[in-house]
Design a protein around this motif. Structure first.
Motif, PDB file in Angstrom:
ATOM      1  N   ASP A  90      81.687  23.584  10.797  1.00 41.55           N
ATOM      2  CA  ASP A  90      82.352  24.086   9.600  1.00 41.55           C
ATOM      3  C   ASP A  90      82.476  22.801   8.301  1.00 41.55           C
ATOM      4  O   ASP A  90      82.047  22.744   7.218  1.00 41.55           O
ATOM      5  CB  ASP A  90      83.917  24.456   9.234  1.00 41.55           C
ATOM      6  CG  ASP A  90      83.698  26.044   9.774  1.00 41.55           C
ATOM      7  OD1 ASP A  90      82.771  26.571  10.009  1.00 41.55           O
ATOM      8  OD2 ASP A  90      84.996  26.544  10.056  1.00 41.55           O
ATOM      9  N   THR A  94      78.732  22.765   7.572  1.00 45.57           N
ATOM     10  CA  THR A  94      78.527  24.007   6.758  1.00 45.57           C
ATOM     11  C   THR A  94      78.971  23.855   5.200  1.00 45.57           C
ATOM     12  O   THR A  94      78.065  24.053   4.307  1.00 45.57           O
ATOM     13  CB  THR A  94      79.014  25.289   7.497  1.00 45.57           C
ATOM     14  OG1 THR A  94      78.505  25.488   8.677  1.00 45.57           O
ATOM     15  CG2 THR A  94      78.450  26.547   6.452  1.00 45.57           C
ATOM     16  N   ASP A  95      80.269  23.302   5.141  1.00 42.03           N
ATOM     17  CA  ASP A  95      80.838  23.300   3.727  1.00 42.03           C
ATOM     18  C   ASP A  95      80.117  22.123   3.069  1.00 42.03           C
ATOM     19  O   ASP A  95      79.800  22.077   1.870  1.00 42.03           O
ATOM     20  CB  ASP A  95      82.225  22.921   4.035  1.00 42.03           C
ATOM     21  CG  ASP A  95      83.185  24.092   4.301  1.00 42.03           C
ATOM     22  OD1 ASP A  95      82.757  25.169   4.555  1.00 42.03           O
ATOM     23  OD2 ASP A  95      84.297  23.757   4.907  1.00 42.03           O
ATOM     24  N   TYR A 103      76.861  21.417   3.233  1.00 38.77           N
ATOM     25  CA  TYR A 103      75.558  21.848   2.673  1.00 38.77           C
ATOM     26  C   TYR A 103      75.899  22.932   1.476  1.00 38.77           C
ATOM     27  O   TYR A 103      75.114  23.044   0.543  1.00 38.77           O
ATOM     28  CB  TYR A 103      74.811  22.385   3.684  1.00 38.77           C
ATOM     29  CG  TYR A 103      74.105  21.208   4.504  1.00 38.77           C
ATOM     30  CD1 TYR A 103      72.869  20.767   3.773  1.00 38.77           C
ATOM     31  CD2 TYR A 103      74.494  20.536   5.734  1.00 38.77           C
ATOM     32  CE1 TYR A 103      72.063  19.545   4.641  1.00 38.77           C
ATOM     33  CE2 TYR A 103      73.942  19.683   6.372  1.00 38.77           C
ATOM     34  CZ  TYR A 103      72.873  19.170   5.997  1.00 38.77           C
ATOM     35  OH  TYR A 103      72.152  18.049   6.679  1.00 38.77           O
ATOM     36  N   ILE A 139      73.639  26.498  11.204  1.00 36.00           N
ATOM     37  CA  ILE A 139      74.053  26.117   9.694  1.00 36.00           C
ATOM     38  C   ILE A 139      73.342  26.947   8.614  1.00 36.00           C
ATOM     39  O   ILE A 139      73.978  27.605   7.933  1.00 36.00           O
ATOM     40  CB  ILE A 139      73.897  24.608   9.370  1.00 36.00           C
ATOM     41  CG1 ILE A 139      74.640  23.663  10.254  1.00 36.00           C
ATOM     42  CG2 ILE A 139      74.665  24.496   7.989  1.00 36.00           C
ATOM     43  CD1 ILE A 139      76.277  24.103  10.524  1.00 36.00           C
ATOM     44  N   LYS A 144      74.758  30.698   8.838  1.00 36.11           N
ATOM     45  CA  LYS A 144      75.866  30.914   8.483  1.00 36.11           C
ATOM     46  C   LYS A 144      75.770  30.905   7.068  1.00 36.11           C
ATOM     47  O   LYS A 144      76.304  31.695   6.406  1.00 36.11           O
ATOM     48  CB  LYS A 144      76.946  29.592   8.940  1.00 36.11           C
ATOM     49  CG  LYS A 144      77.306  29.346  10.203  1.00 36.11           C
ATOM     50  CD  LYS A 144      78.286  28.351  10.556  1.00 36.11           C
ATOM     51  CE  LYS A 144      79.387  28.392   9.941  1.00 36.11           C
ATOM     52  NZ  LYS A 144      80.675  29.579  10.419  1.00 36.11           N
ATOM     53  N   LEU A 145      74.997  29.934   6.388  1.00 36.81           N
ATOM     54  CA  LEU A 145      74.880  29.768   4.798  1.00 36.81           C
ATOM     55  C   LEU A 145      74.215  31.007   4.320  1.00 36.81           C
ATOM     56  O   LEU A 145      74.570  31.627   3.367  1.00 36.81           O
ATOM     57  CB  LEU A 145      74.229  28.474   4.351  1.00 36.81           C
ATOM     58  CG  LEU A 145      74.760  27.339   4.645  1.00 36.81           C
ATOM     59  CD1 LEU A 145      73.666  26.193   4.584  1.00 36.81           C
ATOM     60  CD2 LEU A 145      75.937  26.908   3.557  1.00 36.81           C
ATOM     61  N   GLU A 188      83.955  28.482  14.946  1.00 36.09           N
ATOM     62  CA  GLU A 188      83.134  28.117  13.937  1.00 36.09           C
ATOM     63  C   GLU A 188      81.685  28.182  14.094  1.00 36.09           C
ATOM     64  O   GLU A 188      80.755  28.132  13.163  1.00 36.09           O
ATOM     65  CB  GLU A 188      83.384  26.410  13.566  1.00 36.09           C
ATOM     66  CG  GLU A 188      84.637  26.107  13.015  1.00 36.09           C
ATOM     67  CD  GLU A 188      85.093  24.635  12.840  1.00 36.09           C
ATOM     68  OE1 GLU A 188      83.907  24.055  12.644  1.00 36.09           O
ATOM     69  OE2 GLU A 188      86.159  24.391  12.683  1.00 36.09           O
TER      70      GLU A 188
END
Length: 266
Positions: free
Chosen positions: A63, A66-67, A69, A91, A94-95, A189
């Protein structure tokens, strides 16, 4: 009126520096895109600096990355195409599931929650980090021999060594622990919104000789999207290992990705 170039964000995985995307960035720029390849949070700007300061990335989780990016994407003029390799592929998934990407390409993506196959080769490739529980909040480096098995098994020993010398950096072990425990964690996550039918298209790419993310894992990832009506496709490359984004055959993969993006209007 001239249309602004589509942003493309490249996301690397464990043990490769962001600068390893350099040839891809140049190619995508020449094809009319606006590419960027930001490092992970705290990642030094050069391979040499990253090797000198391994603690800069120690303890980072999925996370966190991910946050990081997502924040980069928030500063772009429009939703980008996200291209990720290995954990960068996770990642990217997820995005895309979060609606922050217009499309995504996940190359040999790390296993997401719900993926069950765990081949012996994958276990061996992850042992440099997973072999010691104390590594969870540390940054871990690969030896040339470990890189040869996990990344360079489908290229010559000389090329594997050259790639190791050029691009490898210490990386946080935490994402590997998170992925390994994903199916036993209610709020992992490593979970991705695979049911999202409003997202953009997703291309999964698999190297058939990959030890770190074997093809069976990527095929299982594809099955996780079966309840989504959004475009989800798989492209497999014969004779290719986990180094397929950086070895001497990288252009074949990049050209296939560009072709797929054009097919889908990007």
């Amino acid at each position: 009126m001239t249309t602004a170039p589509r942003p493309v964000v490249f996301v690397h995985g464990l043990w490769l520096h962001a600068s390893s995307w350099g040839p891809w960035v140049e190619l995508f720029h020449s094809e009319g895109y606006a590419p960027t390849a930001p490092g992970w949070p705290g990642e030094p700007d050069t391979v040499e600096a990253a090797r000198e300061h391994p603690d800069a990335v120690a303890g980072l989780g999925i996370d966190d990355v991910t946050d990081h990016y997502a924040a980069h994407i928030a500063g772009l003029p429009e939703a980008p195409v996200v291209v990720g390799h290995s954990f960068g592929g996770l990642i990217a998934e997820k995005l895309l599931g979060q609606g922050k990407a217009a499309a995504a390409v996940a190359i040999d993506p790390a296993q997401i929650k719900g993926v069950l196959p765990l081949p012996l080769a994958q276990l061996r490739a992850g042992l440099p980090a997973l072999g010691n529980p104390a590594n969870r909040n540390r940054a871990v480096s690969l030896t040339a021999k470990e890189f040869r098995f996990g990344f360079g098994n489908a290229v010559s020993e000389e090329e594997s060594q050259a790639l190791f010398d050029a691009w490898t950096i210490p990386s946080p072990a935490k994402p590997l622990f998170q992925a390994a425990a994903a199916n036993f964690s209610l709020h992992s996550e490593a979970a991705v919104d695979t049911d999202n039918s409003t997202r953009g298209p997703l291309l999964l790419v698999s190297g058939l000789e990959d030890h770190t993310v074997p093809d069976v894992v990527t095929r299982s990832t594809l099955k996780q999207y079966r309840r989504s009506t959004a475009v989800t496709e798989l492209r497999q490359f014969e004779g290719r290992g986990h180094s397929l984004t950086v070895d001497d055959g990288w252009r074949d993969v990049a050209t296939a990705v560009l072709g797929w993006l054009r097919e889908h209007g990007f």
